[in-house]
Design a protein around this motif. Structure first.
Motif, PDB file in Angstrom:
ATOM      1  N   GLU A   1      34.406  21.589  73.101  1.00  0.00           N
ATOM      2  CA  GLU A   1      34.382  22.337  71.842  1.00  0.00           C
ATOM      3  C   GLU A   1      34.259  23.833  72.139  1.00  0.00           C
ATOM      4  O   GLU A   1      33.288  24.485  71.777  1.00  0.00           O
TER       5      GLU A   1
ATOM      6  N   ASP B   1      41.629  23.865  63.961  1.00  0.00           N
ATOM      7  CA  ASP B   1      40.456  23.002  63.851  1.00  0.00           C
ATOM      8  C   ASP B   1      39.436  23.222  64.968  1.00  0.00           C
ATOM      9  O   ASP B   1      38.220  23.175  64.727  1.00  0.00           O
TER      10      ASP B   1
ATOM     11  N   ARG C   1      35.611  24.220  64.037  1.00  0.00           N
ATOM     12  CA  ARG C   1      34.416  23.420  64.374  1.00  0.00           C
ATOM     13  C   ARG C   1      33.339  24.298  65.007  1.00  0.00           C
ATOM     14  O   ARG C   1      32.142  24.099  64.777  1.00  0.00           O
TER      15      ARG C   1
END
Length: 391
Positions: free
Chosen positions: A29, A38, A42
């Motif tokens: 991430e 996306d 996040r």
């Protein structure tokens, strides 16, 4: 050899749950939170969650939280903002026991600033009447540390903030060593700026926050992109911010579950063990106005530098009450500000526990300190200098 760590006012171990929360943002991430896809979204959502956690921790609004790199940056940014708010005001009131991040910044960046340093008594506490008399029409800011990092002594922040508000002056408190140990409620005091640093309560190093009350003036210290709602430029350190948020959540849970009392119980157990077996041990500062985790003690006929060498060899991490530099040792300026003489200052140590310490560690640590103090005294003639053990 196992290590017993009792220097939690210097830094703390990252909590396992904090590390677990951070890990995804150090691996897959990794998106830039300013991007529109996306992966980046996040990261942005993770920052928003952390902001919510920190604001809850301080009982503040989410928009009042600015993520920074550390407590020093937070302190600097608060002073910078206050001095930029009304440039005709060039006077600051602070105390003689502040962190250097407060005084040195004002003196080095803005040499035309006049600074009034309030003294403290032997308990380490300011005089509120002296504070009130020190505030002038040209006072831009009053900045007072919530809890001293060396002694753990807490200042009367709520009362001080009200005095400052009545004088129509901005108020900042460096709460770096208070956060995570005692409850901090920004709604209970008219505080304009409040600094915290994650590594003091089991978050990683390199992340802090500044509370800026809605309506209080703020000037960005770092100029560039529009991150942090235009209050601090630079791509956000997502993993560290997530870690700070999780640490704040855990600290809030501990405090609401008698965590402050549990810290005090460990500290008191440590002191009881030491005082029971060592004569000539003394508390420094007011016992009733200190952080629940902090014990600042002096030992007669013991040099703190010697004590640190011996305790380190036995795997115990504690801190000296004196500042050490290459080839030079000086008495702590905090102890001197409290009116203690050089001998008392040079014999002082700080012991600071955390929620991650155990009673077994406390008992083992006290035995190490007792044995080391006795060894130093057996080798050191009364009123002599340090023994200087070879490490």
């Amino acid at each position: 050899m196992s290590v017993i760590y009792l220097d939690n006012n210097a830094t703390t171990k990252v909590h396992p749950e904090v590390f677990q929360a951070m890990e995804p943002y150090l691996r897959d991430e990794f998106g830039n939170p300013s991007t529109g896809y996306d992966l980046g979204k996040r990261s942005n959502e993770a920052i928003n969650k952390a902001r919510e956690q920190v604001s809850s921790f301080l009982n503040a609004n989410e928009e009042e939280i600015v993520f920074t790199s550390c407590g020093t940056e937070s302190d600097n940014a608060a002073i910078y903002s206050a001095l930029n708010a009304k440039t005709e005001k060039r006077h600051i009131v602070t105390t003689s026991v502040e962190h250097s991040a407060v005084i040195l910044f004002a003196k080095s960046m803005m040499p035309n600033i006049e600074i009034t340093e309030l003294g403290v008594n032997s308990d380490g506490v300011i005089d509120l009447n002296e504070l009130e008399n020190a505030i002038r029409k040209d006072t831009a800011l009053v900045t007072i540390m919530w809890a001293n990092n060396e002694t753990g002594i807490c200042q009367p922040i709520h009362e001080a903030a009200k005095i400052v508000q009545a004088k129509n002056t901005l108020f900042h408190t460096d709460a770096v060593n208070a956060a995570g140990k005692i409850n901090i409620d920004t709604n209970k005091s008219p505080i304009d700026f409040l600094s915290i640093s994650g590594h003091k309560f089991h978050a990683p190093k390199g992340i802090g926050a500044l509370f800026v009350r809605s309506g209080s003036p703020f000037s960005p210290f770092l100029i560039g992109g529009g991150q942090e709602n235009g209050k601090r430029a630079g791509t956000e350190a997502v993993a560290q911010i997530v870690g700070l948020g999780k640490a704040a959540e855990l600290a809030q849970q501990r405090i609401s579950s008698n965590g402050t009392e549990k810290l005090a119980s460990l500290r008191d157990r440590l002191e009881k063990n030491i005082f029971k077996k060592i004569e000539g041990a003394h508390h420094n500062g007011c016992q009733k106005r200190r952080l629940p985790n902090t014990s600042h003690l002096s030992f007669e006929n013991v040099d703190a530098g010697d004590l640190l060498i011996l305790t380190n060899e036995k795997g115990l991490c504690i801190a000296s009450g004196s500042a050490c530099s290459t080839g030079k040792r000086e008495p702590s300026r905090i102890m001197k500000a409290m009116g203690y003489d050089d001998e008392r200052a040079m014999s002082s140590v700080r012991l600071s526990v955390s929620s991650m310490n155990t009673e077994k560690e406390i008992d083992e640590a006290s035995e190490i300190i007792v044995s080391c103090v006795k060894k130093i005294r057996s080798l050191r003639p009364k009123d002599a200098g340090p023994v200087i053990f070879a490490s």
